[in-house]
Scaffold this motif. Structure first.
Motif, PDB file in Angstrom:
ATOM      1  N   GLY A  18      11.210   1.737  10.539  1.00 43.03           N
ATOM      2  CA  GLY A  18       9.900   1.119  10.404  1.00 43.03           C
ATOM      3  C   GLY A  18       8.778   2.129  10.277  1.00 43.03           C
ATOM      4  N   TYR A  19       8.809   3.139  11.128  1.00 38.78           N
ATOM      5  CA  TYR A  19       7.786   4.189  11.050  1.00 38.78           C
ATOM      6  C   TYR A  19       7.819   4.884   9.687  1.00 38.78           C
ATOM      7  N   THR A  20       9.033   5.148   9.192  1.00 44.67           N
ATOM      8  CA  THR A  20       9.167   5.809   7.894  1.00 44.67           C
ATOM      9  C   THR A  20       8.597   4.940   6.782  1.00 44.67           C
ATOM     10  N   THR A  21       8.834   3.629   6.881  1.00 43.72           N
ATOM     11  CA  THR A  21       8.350   2.709   5.850  1.00 43.72           C
ATOM     12  C   THR A  21       6.837   2.779   5.700  1.00 43.72           C
ATOM     13  N   TYR A  22       6.129   2.665   6.818  1.00 46.94           N
ATOM     14  CA  TYR A  22       4.679   2.578   6.637  1.00 46.94           C
ATOM     15  C   TYR A  22       3.975   3.924   6.581  1.00 46.94           C
ATOM     16  N   THR A  23       4.566   4.975   7.128  1.00 42.70           N
ATOM     17  CA  THR A  23       3.933   6.290   6.970  1.00 42.70           C
ATOM     18  C   THR A  23       4.154   6.839   5.567  1.00 42.70           C
ATOM     19  N   SER A  24       5.118   6.271   4.843  1.00 41.64           N
ATOM     20  CA  SER A  24       5.385   6.694   3.465  1.00 41.64           C
ATOM     21  C   SER A  24       4.631   5.843   2.441  1.00 41.64           C
ATOM     22  N   ALA A  25       3.948   4.819   2.902  1.00 39.97           N
ATOM     23  CA  ALA A  25       3.257   3.901   1.998  1.00 39.97           C
ATOM     24  C   ALA A  25       1.933   4.485   1.507  1.00 39.97           C
ATOM     25  N   ALA A  26       1.382   3.854   0.493  1.00 38.08           N
ATOM     26  CA  ALA A  26       0.057   4.254   0.007  1.00 38.08           C
ATOM     27  C   ALA A  26      -0.983   3.976   1.096  1.00 38.08           C
ATOM     28  N   PRO A  27      -1.961   4.862   1.283  1.00 36.26           N
ATOM     29  CA  PRO A  27      -2.966   4.685   2.342  1.00 36.26           C
ATOM     30  C   PRO A  27      -4.091   3.732   1.940  1.00 36.26           C
ATOM     31  N   ASP A  28      -3.702   2.571   1.412  1.00 34.85           N
ATOM     32  CA  ASP A  28      -4.691   1.645   0.863  1.00 34.85           C
ATOM     33  C   ASP A  28      -4.966   0.445   1.761  1.00 34.85           C
ATOM     34  N   GLY A  29      -4.345   0.415   2.958  1.00 33.99           N
ATOM     35  CA  GLY A  29      -4.604  -0.677   3.888  1.00 33.99           C
ATOM     36  C   GLY A  29      -3.728  -1.891   3.698  1.00 33.99           C
ATOM     37  N   TYR A  30      -2.765  -1.834   2.774  1.00 34.51           N
ATOM     38  CA  TYR A  30      -1.927  -3.005   2.520  1.00 34.51           C
ATOM     39  C   TYR A  30      -0.516  -2.866   3.096  1.00 34.51           C
ATOM     40  N   THR A  31      -0.232  -1.728   3.701  1.00 33.81           N
ATOM     41  CA  THR A  31       0.974  -1.574   4.517  1.00 33.81           C
ATOM     42  C   THR A  31       0.562  -0.884   5.806  1.00 33.81           C
ATOM     43  N   LEU A  32       0.554  -1.661   6.880  1.00 33.95           N
ATOM     44  CA  LEU A  32       0.205  -1.164   8.204  1.00 33.95           C
ATOM     45  C   LEU A  32       1.422  -1.322   9.104  1.00 33.95           C
ATOM     46  N   GLY A  33       1.338  -0.796  10.307  1.00 36.94           N
ATOM     47  CA  GLY A  33       2.493  -0.919  11.180  1.00 36.94           C
ATOM     48  C   GLY A  33       2.156  -0.790  12.645  1.00 36.94           C
ATOM     49  N   GLN A  34       3.101  -1.186  13.460  1.00 33.25           N
ATOM     50  CA  GLN A  34       3.002  -1.026  14.911  1.00 33.25           C
ATOM     51  C   GLN A  34       3.130   0.452  15.255  1.00 33.25           C
TER      52      GLN A  34
END
Length: 329
Positions: A78-94
């Motif tokens: 889970g951490y890998t999924t959202y830290t690898s996402a575009a920093p556009d606010g459309y993938t956030l995480g716990q």
């Protein structure tokens, strides 16, 4: 010269226009569905807390917040999924205790991989057994651990060497138990660990008390101690570890919302405002209170300082237990 001035004017106007467009876009966030990654399995405290927040965000923004559970690898997926996402606010995480991964060599996450947005929850760890267990108290567990540290099968309620088991191991250390022999078993979240407890595959589960409510109401699980400074208001019959042992050991977990590194400060501010609004809603605060979950809010700057302290404390505790290098090495 005139041509150069005209060129510079065009460039500056273009930059200003792009900034204006970006600002408008941020102000209208979100304009489409947002993915919210939960680094724990369905049915546990993290799942409940983040889904409750997502409902509040959906009500405020009129956009879907898709809660996606990715507990694999103790949450590393889970951490890998959202830290690898575009920093556009459309993938956030716990964002919850993560520093143990680097100390244990399991992943290289540091505070630099995240954009902390808001802390929303803190909860102390607690010690749970099956109702039919031969262990009727925390004292019984400590005596068994002193006699044979490896004799109990202990679920970490998620990844090990993290929020739930570090306070428990610290207590055992204070009690003179050889903690290097403790049999700690990871689980795909607290709900999975508790199911193992009920079925007899585990002797002890370490997680928060609210996560056991359904099974406790069904007469299947009981809590024998909480690692807090004082008894919790919703659970007045559960003694603190200090009451039982005289050792003032406390600790637990925390949950917040973060994004990948590199998010624009203006966007962070907009998202923080929406999260704070959802946090302060009657639905969120009431739902957390009814389930016995603790609430605490920190904005982005304070949350960033909080996780820096988490990294330091985790390194210090785990070094004392024989893991990793000394701070600064």
């Amino acid at each position: 010269m005139k041509m150069r001035n005209n060129l510079m004017t065009s460039i500056l106007c273009g930059i200003a226009f792009n900034a204006l467009i970006a600002g408008v876009s941020y102000a209208q966030w979100p304009e489409r569905p947002v993915n919210l990654i939960v680094v724990a399995g369905a049915g546990g405290g993290s799942d409940y807390t983040m889904r409750l927040l997502a409902r509040g965000l959906e009500a405020n923004t009129r956009q879907p917040f898709n809660v996606i559970n990715q507990a694999q690898g103790g949450g590393i997926v889970g951490y890998t999924t959202y830290t690898s996402a575009a920093p556009d606010g459309y993938t956030l995480g716990q964002l919850s205790p993560f520093a143990q991964f680097k100390v244990l060599g399991q992943a290289n996450f540091t505070s630099e991989n995240f954009t902390p947005i808001a802390l929303i929850n803190v909860d102390p760890a607690a010690i749970h057994v099956a109702t039919k267990s031969k262990f009727e108290s925390l004292g019984d567990i400590i005596r068994a651990m002193k006699a044979d540290p490896a004799s109990l099968r202990i679920s970490c309620g998620g990844t090990c060497s993290a929020s739930w088991d570090i306070p428990f191991v610290s207590l055992m250390l204070a009690e003179g138990v050889d903690v290097s022999k403790i049999n700690l078993i990871p689980a795909q979240g607290s709900a999975a660990g508790l199911q193992e407890l009920v079925s007899g595959g585990i002797d002890v589960v370490l997680c928060s008390i609210p996560e056991t409510d359904a099974l406790a109401d069904a007469g299947l699980v009981k809590t024998v101690g909480v690692l807090a400074h004082e008894r919790l208001a919703k659970y007045p019959n559960v003694p603190t570890a200090e009451e039982v042992t005289g050792k003032a050991v406390s600790g637990g977990t925390w949950r917040g919302v973060a994004g990948p590194a590199g998010m624009d400060p203006t966007l962070i501010s907009v998202i923080n405002e929406q999260i704070h609004k959802a946090y302060e809603s009657e639905g969120f605060l009431g739902g957390m209170k009814n389930r016995g979950f603790g609430t605490k809010y920190l904005g982005s700057k304070d949350f960033a300082a909080f996780i820096k302290q988490h990294e330091l404390q985790t390194q210090q505790v785990m070094t004392a237990l024989g893991f990793g290098a000394k701070p600064g090495k």
